[in-house]
Scaffold this active site. Structure first.
Site, PDB file in Angstrom:
ATOM      1  N   ASP A   1       1.897  -4.708   7.918  1.00  0.00           N
ATOM      2  CA  ASP A   1       0.675  -3.925   8.117  1.00  0.00           C
ATOM      3  C   ASP A   1      -0.525  -4.830   8.363  1.00  0.00           C
ATOM      4  OD1 ASP A   1       2.405  -1.925   7.448  1.00  0.00           O
ATOM      5  OD2 ASP A   1       1.646  -1.678   5.413  1.00  0.00           O
TER       6      ASP A   1
ATOM      7  N   HIS B   1      -8.144  -1.098   5.966  1.00  0.00           N
ATOM      8  CA  HIS B   1      -9.099  -2.063   5.422  1.00  0.00           C
ATOM      9  C   HIS B   1      -9.270  -3.245   6.364  1.00  0.00           C
ATOM     10  CE1 HIS B   1      -8.522   0.323   1.855  1.00  0.00           C
ATOM     11  NE2 HIS B   1      -9.343  -0.430   1.141  1.00  0.00           N
TER      12      HIS B   1
ATOM     13  N   HIS C   1      -0.166  -2.790   0.857  1.00  0.00           N
ATOM     14  CA  HIS C   1       0.436  -2.725   2.188  1.00  0.00           C
ATOM     15  C   HIS C   1       1.567  -3.736   2.250  1.00  0.00           C
ATOM     16  CE1 HIS C   1      -2.082  -0.035   4.666  1.00  0.00           C
ATOM     17  NE2 HIS C   1      -3.070  -0.409   3.881  1.00  0.00           N
TER      18      HIS C   1
END
Length: 309
Positions: free
Chosen positions: A225, A180, A221
């Protein structure tokens, strides 16, 4: 009133037709790059699905972000996805604005060739990273006791190459680094360079920061990350952006297709050899901006002194 609306509608339709014709010519010339970029997106999807077979649920790792940010909970996990969808949809719509708006600064086809190159460079590093080490997923469907935490072995080889929407929403194992954030940062950096509204640029960066915090608060996450995505994506985009040829300047609305530098030089030399002077206005319209579009808030219109005035 109806005459005015009809006239504006006619102008809009002519603009859409002209822009479509231009973009189709560019599409025929660059379709291989677009197709290659889409194939790379498919490969990234297969890799994310493949690592799900290796994922094994386990205790959630210690994370500073989880201590600092309150957990939104599974019932509010949609908030981060909503913000990401807004960023994604807004950028896609903006790339097609030359078909409608008069201030045509970019070519849609050429811009998407560039964006897909950025995405591919980042996703290659992402695939290498999450296949190197599989971490226990912190998301709710990746925890122990969830039926989505592991994938059963495929019944046949064709099942491996099929990407289903449920697999995209309930993937596990593809953690470092956030996909994302890859899309969001690539889109915002692209608008930062080719967009014209300073206020929108500031809002876009603020939205990405908020999305980063929401991803951690939603436990989709780990903090690492998101942090790795921030510096990796920016470095990759910076490197690839300097290697790719710059987008042509669309400040002159008379150009339907980008004109190469060699053709411009030949045209100007031809005028000089024939005793014709080169129009100064033509030089101004061809001023190179290195692909960067001036922000509307900073544009200052000046006219050179002519005839001794």
């Amino acid at each position: 009133m109806s005459f005015y609306i009809g006239r504006e509608a006619s102008k809009l339709w002519k603009r859409i037709c002209a822009e479509t014709s231009t973009e189709l010519k560019l599409l025929f010339e660059n379709w291989k790059y677009l197709l290659g970029g889409l194939i790379c997106q498919y490969i990234h999807g297969l890799a994310a699905r493949g690592v799900h077979y290796f994922h094994r649920p386990g205790p959630i790792l210690q994370d500073v972000g989880y201590y600092l940010l309150p957990e939104l909970g599974i019932e509010r996990a949609y908030i981060s996805e909503t913000v990401f969808t807004f960023i994604f949809a807004s950028f896609v719509l903006w790339t097609f604005h030359p078909f409608i708006l008069k201030n045509k600064k970019i070519y849609t086809v050429l811009l998407w060739c560039r964006v897909l190159a950025f995405l591919f460079g980042c996703q290659i590093l992402r695939i290498i990273t999450f296949y190197s080490t599989q971490l226990p997923g912190p998301n709710y469907h990746c925890r122990e006791g969830s039926k989505f935490a592991t994938l059963p072995l495929p019944d046949n080889i064709l099942e491996v190459f099929v990407i289903i929407p449920r697999g995209v929403l309930y993937g596990c194992g593809d953690l470092i680094f956030s996909s994302h954030m890859i899309f969001s940062l690539v889109f915002v950096r692209t608008y930062q360079k080719y967009g014209t509204r300073r206020f929108i640029k500031q809002c876009a960066w603020l939205t990405v920061i908020i999305q980063s915090l929401l991803i951690i608060a939603s436990r989709k996450h780990y903090t690492v990350d998101v942090v790795v995505a921030w510096y990796t994506v920016n470095l990759v985009v910076y490197f690839i952006d300097h290697k790719l040829p710059e987008l042509p300047d669309r400040s002159s609305s008379a150009l339907l297709l980008p004109v190469s530098k060699d053709s411009r030089v030949k045209e100007e030399n031809h005028k000089l050899l024939n005793g014709n002077s080169v129009d100064q206005a033509d030089w101004r319209s061809r001023t190179q901006t290195n692909g960067k579009v001036q922000e509307l808030a900073n544009v200052v219109h000046t006219e050179p002194a002519m005839n001794g005035q």
